[in-house]
Design an enzyme around this catalytic site. Structure first.
Site, mmCIF file in Angstrom:
data_model
loop_
_atom_site.group_PDB
_atom_site.id
_atom_site.type_symbol
_atom_site.label_atom_id
_atom_site.label_comp_id
_atom_site.label_asym_id
_atom_site.label_seq_id
_atom_site.Cartn_x
_atom_site.Cartn_y
_atom_site.Cartn_z
ATOM 1 N N CYS A 39 29.786 30.288 24.795
ATOM 2 C CA CYS A 39 29.934 30.772 26.172
ATOM 3 C C CYS A 39 29.510 32.226 26.361
ATOM 4 O O CYS A 39 29.110 32.617 27.454
ATOM 5 C CB CYS A 39 31.380 30.595 26.620
ATOM 6 S SG CYS A 39 31.979 28.893 26.463
ATOM 7 N N HIS A 77 32.500 34.460 33.277
ATOM 8 C CA HIS A 77 32.094 33.128 32.814
ATOM 9 C C HIS A 77 32.850 32.077 33.612
ATOM 10 O O HIS A 77 34.072 32.134 33.753
ATOM 11 C CB HIS A 77 32.411 32.986 31.322
ATOM 12 C CG HIS A 77 32.351 31.586 30.816
ATOM 13 N ND1 HIS A 77 31.218 30.809 30.908
ATOM 14 C CD2 HIS A 77 33.292 30.802 30.227
ATOM 15 C CE1 HIS A 77 31.464 29.616 30.387
ATOM 16 N NE2 HIS A 77 32.715 29.589 29.968
ATOM 17 N N ASN A 112 31.290 23.872 34.280
ATOM 18 C CA ASN A 112 31.202 24.889 33.237
ATOM 19 C C ASN A 112 29.940 24.620 32.422
ATOM 20 O O ASN A 112 29.835 23.609 31.744
ATOM 21 C CB ASN A 112 32.455 24.815 32.357
ATOM 22 C CG ASN A 112 32.454 25.832 31.230
ATOM 23 O OD1 ASN A 112 31.441 26.439 30.907
ATOM 24 N ND2 ASN A 112 33.607 26.018 30.612
#
Length: 336
Positions: free
Chosen positions: A91, A240, A270
Site C-alpha cells: 500500500c 491511502h 481499495n
C-alpha cells in the site's frame, strides 16, 4: 448476493465502498499497467526512447521470476538504455517508488521515468473472504516523471516500518517459506464465516485498524514536523484509501478540516499500491489540486510500512520529483 444483502450493506456503510473494478479472467496486473502506460504515452505524445527508467510497483506480478518490469519493458517497446526496477511494497508503494526515482535523478542515472503502480488482488483473495472481497478492487496508474523546476514537485519524504505486524497482511503460501501443497489448499472458515486458504491473501482487520488509527496520525505529525509545515499550511491531505471509516478516524485524530480532506473509493475500492496515485489523480480532475497547492500524501499498509510525501503543485500540474513535465496519471483501467 454472495454474503447476503444485509451484510453487504453493513460493510458498505462502514467502508464507503459500493463498487469495485475487477479484471476479466486471464487478465493480470501487468495487463492493467500496460494499458495505463500506453494511454499515458499516447496522450502525452512521449517518445519511448526518451524513457530511461521504468519502475513497476506490484504485489501481483506475472511471475515470481522474472520481475514484471522486464515483461512490461518488452511489451512497451522501451529502449535498451532504459533501466528497470521492481518494487513489492504494498500500500505504501507510491511514495517509495517516487523516492527511488528521485534518487536516480539525483545521481544523474536517469532523466525521465515511467512509474507503474498496479495490482489485481482479486486473483489472490478467496471469493468467500468478505473481509477482503468487499474492499479491494483492481487497478493501475501510470506516472511520468521528469527533472525538476525549482520550488516545484516533491519537497520531502518520511518513511518507516513496524515489522512486528508483517503477519497482519500476508499471503502465507506464496514463496519459499511455505511451499504449496495439499494442506495449503485446504479451505478454513473462521468464527465469523470468512473462508480462505494459506494460498490466499489474508488480513487481520482488527490489528490493521488499530495500526492505522494509532500509528498513522503519529507518522503524519512526525512528517509535518520534519517538513516544517502544519496542517493549516496544507491545501490538501491525502490518505491511502483503505476504507472510509478508517480514513475519517485518522482525519479526526489529526484535526484535519473537511475542506482539506479527500475520498476516492466508493466506486473503485481499495486499490492497494495504486490507491495513492489514483486518489491524487482524482483530486486533480475534480479541481481540488491546483497550481501552487501544497499537498501531503500518506500511504500505509503491508509490512507494516508507511510513506509520506510533501509536494508542491507546479505551474503545469503536479510535478512530484519537481519537473517541467507534470505528474500524469492515466485513468483507472479495469472492468466492473
Amino acid at each position: 448476493m454472495r454474503f447476503g444483502e444485509k451484510n453487504v450493506q453493513s460493510i458498505a456503510k462502514l467502508s464507503g465502498i459500493r463498487e469495485r473494478r475487477i479484471v476479466e479472467p486471464g487478465m493480470t496486473a501487468a495487463d492493467l499497467a500496460f494499458a495505463a502506460a500506453q494511454r499515458l504515452l499516447k496522450e502525452r505524445n512521449i517518445p519511448r526512447e526518451t524513457i530511461d527508467l521504468l519502475v513497476v510497483a506490484t504485489q501481483t506480478g506475472d511471475y515470481q521470476i522474472p520481475g514484471t518490469s522486464f515483461v512490461l519493458h518488452e511489451r512497451l517497446g522501451l529502449s535498451k538504455h532504459c533501466a528497470t526496477y521492481d518494487l513489492n511494497q504494498g500500500c505504501a508503494a507510491y511514495p517509495y517508488a517516487l523516492a527511488l526515482v528521485q534518487g536516480f535523478f539525483a545521481m544523474g542515472a536517469a532523466k525521465r521515468a515511467l512509474v507503474l503502480n498496479t495490482d489485481a488482488l482479486s486473483g489472490i483473495i478467496h471469493p468467500m473472504d468478505r473481509t477482503l472481497v468487499t474492499l479491494h478492487g483492481d487497478g493501475a496508474v501510470a506516472t511520468l516523471l521528469d527533472t525538476a523546476a525549482e520550488n516545484e514537485g516533491l519537497l520531502g519524504f518520511h518513511f518507516g516500518t513496524d515489522s512486528s505486524g508483517w503477519r497482519y497482511l500476508c499471503m502465507p503460501a506464496s514463496g519459499a517459506r511455505q511451499p504449496k501443497n495439499e494442506d495449503t489448499r485446504r479451505e478454513i472458515a473462521d468464527d465469523t464465516g470468512n473462508v480462505r486458504t494459506a494460498e490466499h491473501f489474508q488480513m487481520n482487520g482488527q490489528a490493521i485498524f488499530h495500526f492505522a488509527i494509532h500509528q498513522v496520525p503519529e507518522v503524519v505529525n512526525a512528517a509535518l514536523k520534519q517538513f516544517g509545515v502544519t496542517i493549516a499550511g496544507l491545501d490538501l491531505l491525502v490518505l491511502h484509501q483503505a476504507n472510509k471509516f478508517m480514513i475519517e478516524q485518522i482525519y479526526k485524530k489529526l484535526g484535519v478540516p473537511v475542506e482539506k480532506q479527500f475520498f476516492y473509493l466508493e466506486e473503485v475500492g481499495n486499490l492497494s499500491g495504486a490507491s495513492s496515485p489514483a486518489v491524487l489523480s482524482e483530486a486533480v480532475r475534480q479541481g481540488r489540486v491546483k497550481p501552487g497547492a501544497l499537498v501531503l500524501l500518506a500511504a500505509f499498509g503491508v509490512g507494516l510500512s508507511w510513506g509520506v510525501m510533501l509536494l508542491r503543485v507546479g505551474s503545469k500540474g503536479i510535478a512530484p520529483v519537481g519537473g517541467s513535465v507534470d505528474l500524469t496519471l492515466a485513468d483507472l483501467q479495469g472492468l466492473s
